[in-house]
Scaffold this motif. Structure first.
Motif, PDB file in Angstrom:
ATOM      1  N   ARG A   1      37.555  33.521  43.527  1.00 60.61           N
ATOM      2  CA  ARG A   1      36.658  33.389  42.377  1.00 60.61           C
ATOM      3  C   ARG A   1      36.201  31.935  42.347  1.00 60.61           C
ATOM      4  NH1 ARG A   1      37.166  37.483  38.597  1.00 60.61           N
ATOM      5  NH2 ARG A   1      36.230  36.091  37.089  1.00 60.61           N
ATOM      6  N   GLN A   2      34.944  31.691  42.607  1.00 62.62           N
ATOM      7  CA  GLN A   2      34.440  30.328  42.719  1.00 62.62           C
ATOM      8  C   GLN A   2      34.774  29.496  41.487  1.00 62.62           C
ATOM      9  OE1 GLN A   2      30.184  29.807  42.669  1.00 62.62           O
ATOM     10  NE2 GLN A   2      30.316  28.010  43.972  1.00 62.62           N
ATOM     11  N   GLU A   3      34.679  30.088  40.323  1.00 64.29           N
ATOM     12  CA  GLU A   3      34.901  29.337  39.082  1.00 64.29           C
ATOM     13  C   GLU A   3      36.368  28.993  38.864  1.00 64.29           C
ATOM     14  OE1 GLU A   3      35.351  33.657  37.867  1.00 64.29           O
ATOM     15  OE2 GLU A   3      34.193  32.515  39.310  1.00 64.29           O
ATOM     16  N   GLN A   4      37.245  29.416  39.745  1.00 68.10           N
ATOM     17  CA  GLN A   4      38.674  29.129  39.634  1.00 68.10           C
ATOM     18  C   GLN A   4      39.140  28.066  40.644  1.00 68.10           C
ATOM     19  OE1 GLN A   4      39.162  31.034  36.630  1.00 68.10           O
ATOM     20  NE2 GLN A   4      41.160  31.304  37.529  1.00 68.10           N
TER      21      GLN A   4
ATOM     22  N   ASP B   1      30.782  18.532  36.010  1.00 62.88           N
ATOM     23  CA  ASP B   1      29.729  18.435  37.022  1.00 62.88           C
ATOM     24  C   ASP B   1      28.947  19.741  37.175  1.00 62.88           C
ATOM     25  OD1 ASP B   1      30.674  15.873  37.573  1.00 62.88           O
ATOM     26  OD2 ASP B   1      31.842  16.509  39.316  1.00 62.88           O
ATOM     27  N   TYR B   2      29.430  20.833  36.594  1.00 67.31           N
ATOM     28  CA  TYR B   2      28.871  22.153  36.861  1.00 67.31           C
ATOM     29  C   TYR B   2      28.542  22.925  35.590  1.00 67.31           C
ATOM     30  CZ  TYR B   2      30.759  21.137  41.428  1.00 67.31           C
ATOM     31  OH  TYR B   2      31.032  20.527  42.620  1.00 67.31           O
ATOM     32  N   THR B   3      27.602  23.822  35.740  1.00 65.53           N
ATOM     33  CA  THR B   3      27.316  24.832  34.733  1.00 65.53           C
ATOM     34  C   THR B   3      27.773  26.158  35.329  1.00 65.53           C
ATOM     35  OG1 THR B   3      25.378  23.637  33.938  1.00 65.53           O
ATOM     36  CG2 THR B   3      25.500  25.991  33.424  1.00 65.53           C
ATOM     37  N   VAL B   4      28.576  26.908  34.579  1.00 61.57           N
ATOM     38  CA  VAL B   4      29.047  28.211  35.049  1.00 61.57           C
ATOM     39  C   VAL B   4      28.045  29.261  34.589  1.00 61.57           C
ATOM     40  CG1 VAL B   4      30.914  29.907  34.972  1.00 61.57           C
ATOM     41  CG2 VAL B   4      31.449  27.454  34.934  1.00 61.57           C
ATOM     42  N   THR B   5      27.487  29.990  35.549  1.00 64.48           N
ATOM     43  CA  THR B   5      26.517  31.038  35.252  1.00 64.48           C
ATOM     44  C   THR B   5      27.115  32.385  35.656  1.00 64.48           C
ATOM     45  OG1 THR B   5      24.694  29.516  35.715  1.00 64.48           O
ATOM     46  CG2 THR B   5      24.178  31.881  35.707  1.00 64.48           C
TER      47      THR B   5
ATOM     48  N   GLY C   1      36.286  50.790  45.833  1.00 62.88           N
ATOM     49  CA  GLY C   1      36.056  52.076  46.482  1.00 62.88           C
ATOM     50  C   GLY C   1      37.301  52.636  47.132  1.00 62.88           C
ATOM     51  N   GLN C   2      38.164  51.774  47.654  1.00 66.89           N
ATOM     52  CA  GLN C   2      39.374  52.216  48.336  1.00 66.89           C
ATOM     53  C   GLN C   2      40.418  52.747  47.366  1.00 66.89           C
ATOM     54  OE1 GLN C   2      40.656  48.810  50.589  1.00 66.89           O
ATOM     55  NE2 GLN C   2      38.925  48.903  51.975  1.00 66.89           N
ATOM     56  N   ALA C   3      40.406  52.275  46.149  1.00 69.35           N
ATOM     57  CA  ALA C   3      41.444  52.640  45.190  1.00 69.35           C
ATOM     58  C   ALA C   3      41.329  54.093  44.730  1.00 69.35           C
ATOM     59  CB  ALA C   3      41.398  51.717  43.975  1.00 69.35           C
ATOM     60  N   ALA C   4      40.121  54.620  44.705  1.00 69.27           N
ATOM     61  CA  ALA C   4      39.877  55.977  44.211  1.00 69.27           C
ATOM     62  C   ALA C   4      40.476  56.176  42.823  1.00 69.27           C
ATOM     63  CB  ALA C   4      40.418  57.010  45.195  1.00 69.27           C
ATOM     64  N   LEU C   5      40.472  55.111  42.051  1.00 67.38           N
ATOM     65  CA  LEU C   5      40.971  55.127  40.677  1.00 67.38           C
ATOM     66  C   LEU C   5      39.906  54.515  39.777  1.00 67.38           C
ATOM     67  CD1 LEU C   5      44.549  53.700  41.330  1.00 67.38           C
ATOM     68  CD2 LEU C   5      43.993  56.080  40.792  1.00 67.38           C
ATOM     69  N   PRO C   6      39.893  54.887  38.529  1.00 65.88           N
ATOM     70  CA  PRO C   6      38.933  54.219  37.639  1.00 65.88           C
ATOM     71  C   PRO C   6      39.322  52.750  37.456  1.00 65.88           C
ATOM     72  CG  PRO C   6      40.346  55.723  36.411  1.00 65.88           C
ATOM     73  CD  PRO C   6      40.696  55.890  37.853  1.00 65.88           C
ATOM     74  N   MET C   7      38.389  51.881  37.746  1.00 67.58           N
ATOM     75  CA  MET C   7      38.617  50.444  37.611  1.00 67.58           C
ATOM     76  C   MET C   7      37.394  49.831  36.943  1.00 67.58           C
ATOM     77  SD  MET C   7      40.070  49.541  41.405  1.00 67.58           S
ATOM     78  CE  MET C   7      40.819  47.971  41.043  1.00 67.58           C
ATOM     79  N   GLU C   8      37.636  48.820  36.151  1.00 70.14           N
ATOM     80  CA  GLU C   8      36.542  48.090  35.522  1.00 70.14           C
ATOM     81  C   GLU C   8      35.930  47.142  36.559  1.00 70.14           C
ATOM     82  OE1 GLU C   8      35.231  48.314  32.388  1.00 70.14           O
ATOM     83  OE2 GLU C   8      36.500  50.106  32.266  1.00 70.14           O
ATOM     84  N   PRO C   9      34.602  47.041  36.586  1.00 70.25           N
ATOM     85  CA  PRO C   9      33.987  46.059  37.488  1.00 70.25           C
ATOM     86  C   PRO C   9      34.305  44.647  37.009  1.00 70.25           C
ATOM     87  CG  PRO C   9      32.340  47.025  36.051  1.00 70.25           C
ATOM     88  CD  PRO C   9      33.628  47.763  35.788  1.00 70.25           C
ATOM     89  N   GLU C  10      34.028  43.694  37.858  1.00 69.34           N
ATOM     90  CA  GLU C  10      34.270  42.295  37.523  1.00 69.34           C
ATOM     91  C   GLU C  10      32.945  41.553  37.392  1.00 69.34           C
ATOM     92  OE1 GLU C  10      38.074  40.680  39.312  1.00 69.34           O
ATOM     93  OE2 GLU C  10      37.451  42.141  40.817  1.00 69.34           O
ATOM     94  N   THR C  11      33.025  40.301  37.014  1.00 65.03           N
ATOM     95  CA  THR C  11      31.849  39.454  36.870  1.00 65.03           C
ATOM     96  C   THR C  11      31.916  38.333  37.892  1.00 65.03           C
ATOM     97  OG1 THR C  11      31.743  39.922  34.511  1.00 65.03           O
ATOM     98  CG2 THR C  11      30.562  37.975  35.281  1.00 65.03           C
ATOM     99  N   ILE C  12      30.850  38.151  38.609  1.00 61.91           N
ATOM    100  CA  ILE C  12      30.742  37.015  39.533  1.00 61.91           C
ATOM    101  C   ILE C  12      30.085  35.870  38.784  1.00 61.91           C
ATOM    102  CG2 ILE C  12      29.424  36.133  41.490  1.00 61.91           C
ATOM    103  CD1 ILE C  12      30.152  38.508  43.065  1.00 61.91           C
ATOM    104  N   CYS C  13      30.672  34.698  38.936  1.00 62.30           N
ATOM    105  CA  CYS C  13      30.124  33.486  38.327  1.00 62.30           C
ATOM    106  C   CYS C  13      29.690  32.518  39.411  1.00 62.30           C
ATOM    107  CB  CYS C  13      31.168  32.816  37.436  1.00 62.30           C
ATOM    108  SG  CYS C  13      31.601  33.779  35.982  1.00 62.30           S
TER     109      CYS C  13
END
Length: 192
Positions: free
Chosen positions: A80-83, A104-108, A120-132
């Protein structure tokens, strides 16, 4: 690992003997999850030890303690870039570059949901994530030359916002060779 070190040495001896060379092993997310889940994992200390022994010409940078499970996407293998400012800071310190700071940065945050490779591999309901994205004037002015297309682009390729893998927004995705040029650099230093 020894074979890889031999290949690194061949590249060093052929192209980089007049360069300062740094080596950092990026731990896989599994390194941080294996203990909790009871799974086997790579002996990270042994791997580093072998590389240090086989590549004495490189300055080795240990990143292991700068990372943790939450620095990786839950549904993907990527960071995760923001980490990563602690990790970036460790690399910069070792290479004699200015250490980045949060101010020095703005997180978008991108509006599009991110479904990593595990989704897709999990075949389980999962919440999507957010890319920053971490943005600033310097990164926005950098030009990225793609040797596959013969064209210039930007660090963040917003034409990839609708691609199957949203992670392709970073440097247009998996590429064999790119050059990033900072037109406002105050030095002629290069990072290969």
């Amino acid at each position: 690992i020894r074979h890889a070190a031999q290949r690194f040495t061949a590249v060093y001896e052929r192209y980089l003997t007049d360069s300062k060379v740094y080596m950092a092993v990026i731990p896989d997310k599994g390194q941080y999850l294996a203990g909790k889940s009871g799974h086997l994992s790579l002996d990270f200390e042994q791997l580093n030890g072998i590389l240090m022994e086989e590549t004495p010409w490189a300055t080795h940078i240990n990143l292991y303690d700068t990372l943790k499970e939450s620095d990786y996407y839950r549904t993907d293998t990527h960071w995760r870039q923001e980490q990563l400012l602690d990790t970036a800071g460790r690399l910069c310190e070792a290479m004699g570059a200015r250490v980045p700071k949060w101010e020095d940065y703005t997180v978008t945050a991108l509006e599009q949901p991110f479904y990593g490779v595990y989704y897709g591999q999990a075949a389980l309901p999962m919440e999507p994530e957010t890319i920053c994205l971490l943005e600033n004037e310097m990164l926005n002015q950098c030009r990225v030359y793609d040797y596959e297309t013969g064209k210039y682009g930007q660090v963040y390729d917003r034409t990839k916002l609708d691609s199957r893998d949203l992670y392709d927004v970073y440097l247009s995705g998996a590429k064999s060779l790119l050059t990033i040029e900072n037109p406002n650099s105050a030095s002629d230093r290069e990072l290969i």
